[in-house]
Enzyme design. Structure first.
Site, short mmCIF file in Angstrom:
data_model
loop_
_atom_site.label_atom_id
_atom_site.label_comp_id
_atom_site.label_asym_id
_atom_site.label_seq_id
_atom_site.Cartn_x
_atom_site.Cartn_y
_atom_site.Cartn_z
N GLU A 73 0.82 -1.21 0.00
CA GLU A 73 0.00 0.00 0.00
C GLU A 73 0.86 1.27 0.00
O GLU A 73 0.35 2.37 0.21
CB GLU A 73 -0.94 -0.03 1.21
CG GLU A 73 -1.96 -1.17 1.08
CD GLU A 73 -2.93 -1.30 2.23
OE1 GLU A 73 -2.46 -1.30 3.38
OE2 GLU A 73 -4.14 -1.41 1.98
N HIS A 92 -2.30 4.71 7.82
CA HIS A 92 -3.39 3.93 7.23
C HIS A 92 -3.68 2.75 8.15
O HIS A 92 -2.77 2.03 8.55
CB HIS A 92 -2.99 3.42 5.84
CG HIS A 92 -3.91 2.36 5.31
ND1 HIS A 92 -5.27 2.54 5.20
CD2 HIS A 92 -3.66 1.08 4.90
CE1 HIS A 92 -5.82 1.43 4.72
NE2 HIS A 92 -4.87 0.53 4.54
N HIS A 94 -6.97 -0.33 9.38
CA HIS A 94 -8.24 -0.98 9.06
C HIS A 94 -9.14 -0.88 10.30
O HIS A 94 -9.82 -1.84 10.65
CB HIS A 94 -8.02 -2.44 8.66
CG HIS A 94 -7.26 -2.61 7.38
ND1 HIS A 94 -7.10 -3.84 6.77
CD2 HIS A 94 -6.62 -1.72 6.58
CE1 HIS A 94 -6.39 -3.69 5.65
NE2 HIS A 94 -6.08 -2.41 5.52
N TYR A 119 -14.17 17.88 18.23
CA TYR A 119 -12.85 17.30 18.00
C TYR A 119 -12.77 16.67 16.61
O TYR A 119 -11.72 16.69 15.96
CB TYR A 119 -12.49 16.30 19.11
CG TYR A 119 -12.16 17.05 20.36
CD1 TYR A 119 -10.90 17.60 20.54
CD2 TYR A 119 -13.13 17.29 21.32
CE1 TYR A 119 -10.60 18.36 21.65
CE2 TYR A 119 -12.85 18.05 22.44
CZ TYR A 119 -11.58 18.58 22.60
OH TYR A 119 -11.29 19.35 23.69
N HIS A 159 -12.66 -0.71 3.19
CA HIS A 159 -11.25 -0.89 3.53
C HIS A 159 -10.90 -0.14 4.82
O HIS A 159 -10.94 -0.75 5.89
CB HIS A 159 -10.42 -0.42 2.32
CG HIS A 159 -8.98 -0.74 2.38
ND1 HIS A 159 -8.18 -0.76 1.26
CD2 HIS A 159 -8.15 -1.04 3.42
CE1 HIS A 159 -6.94 -1.07 1.60
NE2 HIS A 159 -6.90 -1.25 2.90
ZN LIG Z 1 -5.17 -1.42 3.95
#
Ligand SMILES: [Zn+2]
Length: 213
Positions: A73, A92, A94, A119, A159
């Site tokens: 990624e 990144h 999940h 926030y 994702h």
């Molecule tokens: Zn991912």
């Protein structure tokens, strides 16, 4: 002034993300800009096991330059860093509630989560949801670039989030705030809610990942 070693910062934040359950298994990856290069977590390594001495180095075009093979990624991270010169780090994950929102059919890609708290307004601000791409599909690059021009907070469909910050801690703060607000959003689905108004949002300081224009 304390100089933060970007390698140590990646190790510390990666382990913190894992410890707090913000991503599972071997998912999730981090990037930090280092001059005209990018330090990245390697492929196939749990964030629990990321080591400052075992990081991948890529160019801003994604070319692998040094260290172990980068996450598949990597192209997401370099695309965001290319588009956002104000950002020095990308996280990144999940994270489960953010990923759950990314699976909903009836959300607006231009505004998938309402600004339920101040926030969220300060740390995330504008969130854009991208169309679905298979993990590692470089065809996502153009969509990521276009969205990253508009905002530092992206949500990949089916994702998870990709969020940039001025540094790794700012990116992590925004990912956590996004995850928390995604959970609030799911808890209150079907209930009448009172998100912040545009005027209330404007009165807040700019999101930490974004410099004021
Ligand atoms: Zn991912």
């Amino acid at each position: 002034m304390t100089v933060v070693d970007p390698r140590r910062a990646i190790e510390r934040v990666a382990q913190s993300i894992h410890r707090r359950g913000l991503t599972h298994g071997r998912t999730g990856n981090l990037a930090v800009r280092d001059g005209d290069r990018v330090l990245l977590t390697p492929t196939g390594v749990s964030l629990a096991d990321v080591s400052a001495d075992e990081l991948s180095v890529v160019g801003l075009d994604g070319t692998h330059l040094d260290g172990p093979k980068p996450t598949k990624e990597a192209f997401l991270h370099v695309a965001v860093l290319r588009m956002r010169p104000d950002a020095n780090a990308v996280v990144h994950t999940h994270s489960v509630h953010s990923a759950a929102v990314s699976c909903l059919a009836d959300v607006d890609p231009a505004n998938p989560i309402p600004p339920l708290t101040a926030y969220y307004g300060m740390r995330v601000g504008m969130l854009r949801m991208l169309p679905y791409f298979a993990p590692g599909d470089p065809a996502a690059t153009a969509a990521v670039e276009e969205a990253a021009r508009a905002t530092h907070a992206l949500l990949l469909r089916n994702h998870g989030p990709v969020v940039a910050g001025t540094d790794l801690d700012a990116a992590l703060d925004a990912v956590e705030e996004l995850e928390h607000t995604a959970q609030l959003f799911l808890l209150t689905r079907g209930l009448a809610t009172a998100p912040l108004t545009d005027a209330q949002l404007r009165a807040l300081s700019a999101p930490s990942g974004r410099t004021t224009p």
